[in-house]
Scaffold this motif. Structure first.
Motif, mmCIF file in Angstrom:
data_model
loop_
_atom_site.group_PDB
_atom_site.id
_atom_site.type_symbol
_atom_site.label_atom_id
_atom_site.label_comp_id
_atom_site.label_asym_id
_atom_site.label_seq_id
_atom_site.Cartn_x
_atom_site.Cartn_y
_atom_site.Cartn_z
ATOM 1 N N LEU A 255 3.943 -2.409 -3.251
ATOM 2 C CA LEU A 255 2.636 -3.009 -2.977
ATOM 3 C C LEU A 255 1.469 -2.174 -3.481
ATOM 4 O O LEU A 255 0.342 -2.659 -3.541
ATOM 5 N N GLY A 256 1.708 -0.909 -3.843
ATOM 6 C CA GLY A 256 0.629 -0.074 -4.358
ATOM 7 C C GLY A 256 -0.474 0.135 -3.351
ATOM 8 O O GLY A 256 -0.231 0.476 -2.187
ATOM 9 N N LEU A 257 -1.702 -0.092 -3.783
ATOM 10 C CA LEU A 257 -2.873 0.100 -2.915
ATOM 11 C C LEU A 257 -2.769 -0.745 -1.649
ATOM 12 O O LEU A 257 -3.238 -0.338 -0.586
ATOM 13 N N GLY A 258 -2.144 -1.920 -1.742
ATOM 14 C CA GLY A 258 -2.020 -2.798 -0.587
ATOM 15 C C GLY A 258 -1.293 -2.156 0.571
ATOM 16 O O GLY A 258 -1.621 -2.410 1.741
ATOM 17 N N LYS A 259 -0.304 -1.316 0.286
ATOM 18 C CA LYS A 259 0.414 -0.632 1.360
ATOM 19 C C LYS A 259 -0.477 0.392 2.050
ATOM 20 O O LYS A 259 -0.354 0.655 3.250
ATOM 21 N N VAL A 260 -1.400 0.970 1.299
ATOM 22 C CA VAL A 260 -2.305 1.980 1.849
ATOM 23 C C VAL A 260 -3.395 1.338 2.701
ATOM 24 O O VAL A 260 -3.680 1.793 3.814
ATOM 25 N N THR A 261 -3.999 0.270 2.197
ATOM 26 C CA THR A 261 -5.129 -0.348 2.900
ATOM 27 C C THR A 261 -4.692 -1.385 3.917
ATOM 28 O O THR A 261 -5.438 -1.706 4.838
ATOM 29 N N GLY A 262 -3.489 -1.926 3.749
ATOM 30 C CA GLY A 262 -3.042 -3.003 4.618
ATOM 31 C C GLY A 262 -3.668 -4.344 4.294
ATOM 32 O O GLY A 262 -3.461 -5.327 5.016
ATOM 33 N N ASP A 263 -4.413 -4.402 3.212
ATOM 34 C CA ASP A 263 -5.094 -5.633 2.800
ATOM 35 C C ASP A 263 -4.235 -6.349 1.755
ATOM 36 O O ASP A 263 -4.002 -5.806 0.675
ATOM 37 N N PRO A 264 -3.770 -7.565 2.050
ATOM 38 C CA PRO A 264 -2.954 -8.291 1.065
ATOM 39 C C PRO A 264 -3.653 -8.495 -0.271
ATOM 40 O O PRO A 264 -2.989 -8.657 -1.303
ATOM 41 N N ASN A 265 -4.982 -8.481 -0.266
ATOM 42 C CA ASN A 265 -5.723 -8.640 -1.521
ATOM 43 C C ASN A 265 -5.565 -7.433 -2.445
ATOM 44 O O ASN A 265 -5.940 -7.505 -3.617
ATOM 45 N N ASP A 266 -5.020 -6.331 -1.909
ATOM 46 C CA ASP A 266 -4.796 -5.131 -2.716
ATOM 47 C C ASP A 266 -3.359 -4.998 -3.191
ATOM 48 O O ASP A 266 -3.018 -4.030 -3.872
ATOM 49 N N ASN A 267 -2.509 -5.937 -2.835
ATOM 50 C CA ASN A 267 -1.100 -5.856 -3.228
ATOM 51 C C ASN A 267 -0.942 -5.849 -4.747
ATOM 52 O O ASN A 267 -1.574 -6.637 -5.455
ATOM 53 N N GLY A 268 -0.116 -4.935 -5.206
ATOM 54 C CA GLY A 268 0.164 -4.856 -6.642
ATOM 55 C C GLY A 268 -0.889 -4.138 -7.452
ATOM 56 O O GLY A 268 -0.826 -4.139 -8.682
ATOM 57 N N LYS A 269 -1.849 -3.511 -6.773
ATOM 58 C CA LYS A 269 -2.898 -2.777 -7.495
ATOM 59 C C LYS A 269 -2.537 -1.296 -7.581
ATOM 60 O O LYS A 269 -2.120 -0.689 -6.589
#
Length: 352
Positions: A255-269
């Motif tokens: 999930l990349g950044l999405g795992k860090v922020t918990g925001d699905p909009n950041d998944n795969g970044k």
């Protein structure tokens, strides 16, 4: 008699204090050697007020960077996965840790970190300063797999390190905070700014017709359209240090950044890496999936995959990519290679 004894005691105390003051070692302030182009195009680098650069701190950080004492079994150093001759990465898709365990991310190259103004490090931005980033590899079970208490005990019992820490930080009691401060000081000196393209921008070199066309492709929104994430002739870092979903996958195993922020909009970044030194840093992408630059260029040309979080900058995802001609692909590669800094990977100040 009592007055005389008090006077003698005070005199001895003053003499003791004076002796201690004379024994205090003052580290010598140091400054970064900033390339001419960086001085023209960039604002001042990030140097924390609580970790100013000193000659002693940098030298200590360099010694620690190459010392295998930081790993559980004394077999790996920071330089094991961040080889100076590879622009401080390695040639493996995934680096193996002390137990022979492999991670799932490609080792990031290390240079020009002092200009990462957002202070978010690693592929997913989970580390919020260079000092904090240096904590992770030592205790990570798939990297050095040690414990900071064990590492600092080894350093404390070492024949040289207590004196070196005393000279760098004014204390001989070693802890993880001081170790990571020293490492960060050394890492901030790793500056790459002398590629052929840098010399071209300074009026000291000429591009080949292929390199010039490759740069034009890079900057052209109707062809390569690369500059939004990776900068231009006005950004010698060749990265925006931001996080993007660049169309690698339709479904994410990481999930990349999405795992860090918990925001699905950041998944795969993932963080945009610098395009400097691509000559030395294969394989490419956060998971090292592309062994060659040709594969990377082909991905953006015809290999984009759509997903809910794909970056709006991937404008031609519905066509699979920007669909470059063979000539434009070859010329774009030639330009990208002109960003390689041979002096950086050979700099004796950065070698063990």
């Amino acid at each position: 008699m009592i007055k005389k004894s008090i006077y003698t005691l005070l005199l001895l105390l003053l003499m003791s204090c004076s002796s201690k003051e004379e024994d205090v070692y003052t580290p010598k302030p140091a400054s970064l050697k900033i390339p001419e182009l960086f001085q023209q195009k960039l604002i001042a680098p990030v140097i924390p007020t609580n970790n100013p650069l000193t000659e002693e701190g940098i030298a200590l950080g360099k010694k620690l960077f190459f010392d295998k004492i930081l790993s559980k079994d004394n077999t790996q150093s920071c330089a094991t996965c961040h080889n100076p001759k590879k622009a401080f990465t390695d040639e493996n898709r995934f680096s193996d840790g002390v137990n022979g365990t492999f991670g799932t991310r490609n080792s990031m190259p290390i240079f020009n970190l002092a200009w990462n103004f957002d202070e978010r490090f690693a592929w997913d931005g989970k580390e919020l300063s260079l000092e904090r980033q240096a904590l992770e590899p030592v205790r990570n079970p798939i990297e050095m797999h040690s414990k900071w208490t064990n590492v600092t005990e080894r350093l404390q019992n070492h024949s040289e390190y207590p004196t070196l820490f005393q000279q760098a930080f004014g204390v001989s009691k070693i802890d993880s905070t001081l170790v990571t401060k020293a490492l960060a000081q050394f890492e901030r000196t790793l500056i790459s700014g002398n590629s052929k393209f840098d010399q071209f921008l300074l009026g000291k070199a000429q591009l080949t017709p292929e390199e010039q066309n490759g740069f034009d492709v890079f900057m052209d929104e109707t062809r390569g359209d690369c500059f939004h994430c990776h900068g231009s002739n006005n950004n010698p870092l060749w990265t925006d240090n931001k996080f993007h979903n660049n169309g690698l996958d339709a479904v994410f195993s990481d999930l990349g950044l999405g795992k860090v922020t918990g925001d699905p909009n950041d998944n795969g970044k993932f963080r945009s890496p610098s395009l400097r030194n691509l000559k030395f840093t294969a394989p490419y992408m956060h998971d090292g999936r592309f062994a060659t630059l040709d594969e990377v260029i082909n991905h953006y040309s015809t290999g984009l995959k759509s997903s809910p979080t794909i970056d709006p900058l991937m404008k031609k995802v519905n066509q699979g990519g920007v669909n470059l001609s063979d000539k434009d692909k070859a010329d774009l590669k030639a330009f990208l290679l002109s960003l390689s800094d041979n002096d950086f990977v050979a700099n004796p100040n950065f070698q063990e």
